[in-house]
Design a protein around this motif. Structure first.
Motif, PDB file in Angstrom:
ATOM      1  N   ASP A 118      39.640  51.766  40.462  1.00  0.00           N
ATOM      2  CA  ASP A 118      41.069  51.610  40.778  1.00  0.00           C
ATOM      3  C   ASP A 118      41.521  52.791  41.636  1.00  0.00           C
ATOM      4  OD1 ASP A 118      43.735  50.899  40.818  1.00  0.00           O
ATOM      5  OD2 ASP A 118      43.727  50.246  38.735  1.00  0.00           O
ATOM      6  N   TYR A 120      43.921  53.320  43.975  1.00  0.00           N
ATOM      7  CA  TYR A 120      45.336  53.685  44.087  1.00  0.00           C
ATOM      8  C   TYR A 120      45.869  54.294  42.789  1.00  0.00           C
ATOM      9  CZ  TYR A 120      45.383  51.146  48.509  1.00  0.00           C
ATOM     10  OH  TYR A 120      45.126  50.731  49.786  1.00  0.00           O
ATOM     11  N   THR A 121      45.511  53.707  41.668  1.00  0.00           N
ATOM     12  CA  THR A 121      45.979  54.236  40.390  1.00  0.00           C
ATOM     13  C   THR A 121      45.454  55.640  40.150  1.00  0.00           C
ATOM     14  OG1 THR A 121      46.027  51.998  39.481  1.00  0.00           O
ATOM     15  CG2 THR A 121      46.085  53.806  37.905  1.00  0.00           C
ATOM     16  N   ALA A 363      49.421  57.166  33.444  1.00  0.00           N
ATOM     17  CA  ALA A 363      48.627  56.229  34.247  1.00  0.00           C
ATOM     18  C   ALA A 363      47.570  55.535  33.388  1.00  0.00           C
ATOM     19  CB  ALA A 363      47.975  56.975  35.404  1.00  0.00           C
ATOM     20  N   LYS A 372      45.657  46.484  35.746  1.00  0.00           N
ATOM     21  CA  LYS A 372      45.645  47.205  37.019  1.00  0.00           C
ATOM     22  C   LYS A 372      46.879  46.969  37.877  1.00  0.00           C
ATOM     23  CE  LYS A 372      40.609  47.502  37.575  1.00  0.00           C
ATOM     24  NZ  LYS A 372      39.472  47.160  38.452  1.00  0.00           N
ATOM     25  N   LYS A 373      47.234  45.713  38.090  1.00  0.00           N
ATOM     26  CA  LYS A 373      48.313  45.407  39.024  1.00  0.00           C
ATOM     27  C   LYS A 373      49.640  45.969  38.550  1.00  0.00           C
ATOM     28  CE  LYS A 373      50.409  41.609  41.601  1.00  0.00           C
ATOM     29  NZ  LYS A 373      50.413  40.155  41.855  1.00  0.00           N
ATOM     30  N   LYS A 376      49.772  49.931  38.542  1.00  0.00           N
ATOM     31  CA  LYS A 376      50.017  50.561  39.840  1.00  0.00           C
ATOM     32  C   LYS A 376      51.510  50.608  40.153  1.00  0.00           C
ATOM     33  CE  LYS A 376      48.840  48.278  43.486  1.00  0.00           C
ATOM     34  NZ  LYS A 376      48.006  47.623  44.511  1.00  0.00           N
ATOM     35  N   ASN A 377      52.227  49.516  39.886  1.00  0.00           N
ATOM     36  CA  ASN A 377      53.669  49.473  40.151  1.00  0.00           C
ATOM     37  C   ASN A 377      54.444  50.394  39.209  1.00  0.00           C
ATOM     38  OD1 ASN A 377      53.349  47.552  42.196  1.00  0.00           O
ATOM     39  ND2 ASN A 377      53.390  45.855  40.736  1.00  0.00           N
TER      40      ASN A 377
END
Length: 651
Positions: A118, A120-121, A363, A372-373, A376-377
């Motif tokens: 992951d 971005y995370t 996180a 995951k999705k 991230k937001n």
């Protein structure tokens, strides 16, 4: 050169620059925030290493107040950087040292979030962790807390890794590295001992059912003690030889140094006043208020979110959480560290890593709970909200200044460079940094700053012997405010001061010196001045005048102080919870009589016929009642402190 070699070089150069990103961030922070000439730098950051290198422990006494006897090893870089480099490069050198904390954070993040899984995370977690000005306020400054934080973070990394090892040998090696790093941190700064205790308790609990449990605990304990002893032990012995207390003036109820009463001092200016305040700390932390967990504003929404997501994870994802040993160990160690920090000092600079790790945990919890999705937001939202909070309400430096070439821009009079003298400092800011500019045989002491030392036989002996060594050439040094001196003198920072123009100021100094059987000899005074145009709130002007021994002034002080001692002693006994230490000593400050208390940073004084207690973190002083009423033997004290803290008032 063929294309393959060119690509290889470009790739290696790219990797090198990528690895230097934490250094670039830290150096960028220095250029953005500027130089930090904080009061601690003027007080003891510069003196600590100078005193060690020059062997001043046997010459000076209490030169920088209570901080005089903190381990000076951590301040050696500040001393050498200033000796070799201009101030900008000093700050950048510190920034490089401080960037070690970011590297440790990056490696810790990898233990919870895999970059390959992951991308971005992973980077959002690191960014979220770094969104605390508690860390950035120390980057590039003279505070050692930045690299203490790096030691603790690397110690934490090896500690949690030890629970994910396939062999005993590998586990023992990680535990050894962790203990050495944590022990070193504790040796450099004693307030870090709580993290060693937290790690030891965590290790013991998680190894309860393991084979060779005691050998692993022994390895961890012995390595930690060895590191602590190598860093702190020799210095504690030197302090013990000088004062009779290896941690003087702290823990004196145990060691009973002859220079101070047998009582201990703890630092509780930021500690919660009740268990309710402790529970509400994550909510208080959201406010952009000073004096919450440090002097500066540093709003933080992440603590609240950390505890909220932790609760959800425990309730809804326990089945997944309990199978992650590294995660459980990390959370347990963090929670114990947080609890000990909250109880002991609650000072943000003493637990910077506690303000970095919530971003990583948020996180990880978001991934664990929401996937995951959504994670991230969620993290992106936290990053944006926290960034806005910091931009609107945070402070960047304790005392920001422009870079100009020298870290301390002060002009020390030639009189003090040419002739040895005894200097008696009278302020919370001891001005001990000028000791390195004085004649090498000069003697420095601070007897009326953060902690009032009583006039004991041991202290009398020191003053008289020191005065003989310098042939009676004795001076006081104290902060001179614009209110205390005529404007035309404040604009002219050099030369001898006309004593006729500062008689009211010297009247106050005379009163403060009287408890030490000293008085001002008004025949000669000098400025110790900062650069022209400097901000007096940041780089205060100091004044130094010759003093003489005067037993008559002491006899007068004793006679006048009796009535104040009676009242102050009665209040200390009746309202003991308001004071730390429990007992202090009376000082005459011009027309005011009062006492100071280092641990609680309070001041009790008589003004306008009433007794007041002034708290550094309160909105208003507390009125305890009329002085004449409290003098009566049947007086009933009202010790209820209803004045709210600044941080609570803001909330």
């Amino acid at each position: 050169m063929n294309n393959t070699n060119q690509k290889s070089i470009i790739y290696m150069l790219g990797r090198f620059l990528y690895c230097l990103i934490p250094v670039f961030f830290s150096c960028g922070a220095v250029l953005f925030f500027g130089k930090d000439v904080n009061s601690d730098a003027l007080n003891y950051h510069a003196y600590a290493a100078f005193g060690l290198i020059e062997g001043r422990i046997d010459t000076d006494f209490f030169p920088a107040g209570p901080q005089s006897y903190l381990n000076p090893v951590g301040y050696l870089p500040f001393y050498f950087f200033r000796a070799w480099l201009p101030d900008l490069w000093v700050a950048l050198s510190f920034a490089i040292l401080n960037s070690a904390g970011i590297y440790a954070l990056v490696y810790l993040t990898k233990e919870f979030i895999k970059k390959e899984d992951d991308f971005y995370t992973y980077y959002l977690a690191i960014l979220c962790a770094l969104l605390t000005t508690v860390f950035w306020q120390t980057v590039g400054s003279s505070f050692i807390d930045g690299y203490i934080c790096a030691l603790i973070l690397f110690g934490t990394l090896y500690f949690i890794r030890s629970f994910n090892c396939s062999s005993d040998r590998e586990q023992n090696k990680n535990l050894m590295f962790s203990a050495l790093l944590l022990g070193t941190a504790a040796g450099l700064k004693l307030t870090s001992i709580i993290y060693c205790v937290a790690a030891g308790l965590t290790l013991f609990v998680f190894l309860l059912g393991a084979k060779k449990k005691w050998s692993k605990v022994f390895i961890f304990f012995s390595c930690g003690v060895i590191a602590f002893t190598l860093i702190e032990g020799w210095w504690a012995y030197l302090v013990y030889e000088r004062t009779g207390n290896p941690f003087f003036p702290y823990l004196n109820s145990i060691f009973e140094s002859p220079f101070y009463p047998a009582q201990s001092i703890s630092n509780d200016r930021f500690t919660p006043e009740s268990w309710v305040d402790a529970l509400l700390f994550p909510l208080y932390a959201v406010m952009p208020a000073p004096w919450l967990y440090q002097e500066l504003r540093a709003p933080d929404v992440r603590f609240f979110l950390f505890f909220l997501l932790l609760l959800i994870a425990l309730l809804c994802r326990w089945a997944r959480l309990k199978n992650n040993m590294v995660g459980l160990v990390a959370i347990s160690f963090y929670m114990l560290s947080y609890l000990f920090w909250l109880i002991s000092t609650s000072n943000g600079r003493y637990g910077i890593h506690l303000f970095l790790l919530p971003g990583v945990f948020i996180a990880w919890f978001a991934l664990l709970i929401f996937g995951k999705k959504a994670a991230k937001n969620i993290i992106l939202t936290v990053v944006l909200v926290q960034s806005i909070c910091l931009w609107v309400g945070a402070s960047g430096r304790y005392s920001e200044q422009d870079f100009s070439g020298e870290w301390f821009e002060y002009d020390v009079p030639n009189e003090f460079k040419k002739n040895p003298a005894l200097f008696i400092s009278l302020d919370v800011n001891s001005f001990s940094f000028i000791a390195e500019s004085l004649h090498p045989e000069s003697i420095f002491t601070n007897l009326s700053g953060q902690l009032l030392l009583p006039k004991t036989a041991a202290l009398d002996d020191f003053l008289k012997q020191s005065a003989r060594k310098v042939e009676g050439n004795t001076w006081f040094i104290s902060k001179a405010t614009q209110d205390a001196l005529p404007k035309e003198l404040n604009e002219n920072f050099s030369g001898t001061i006309n004593a006729d123009n500062i008689s009211s100021y010297l009247y106050t100094i005379d009163a403060r010196l009287s408890r030490l059987a000293l008085s001002v000899d008004r025949s000669l005074c000098f400025y110790v001045s900062p650069g022209k145009g400097a901000d007096f709130m940041i780089t205060p002007l100091a004044i130094a005048c010759r003093v003489k021994f005067d037993n008559d002034s002491y006899e007068k002080f004793k006679l006048q102080s009796v009535q104040y001692d009676l009242v102050f002693d009665r209040i200390e006994k009746g309202c003991a919870h308001l004071f730390n230490p429990r007992i202090s000593f009376t000082e005459n400050i011009g027309d005011l009589w009062g006492r100071k208390y280092l641990g609680s940073e309070t001041r009790m004084y008589v003004s306008m016929g009433s007794v007041w207690i002034d708290f550094s973190d309160r909105v208003l002083p507390l009125n305890l009642g009329a002085f004449s009423d409290i003098q009566r033997a049947d007086a009933v004290l009202n010790c209820n402190n209803s004045i709210p803290r600044m941080s609570h008032d803001a909330w």
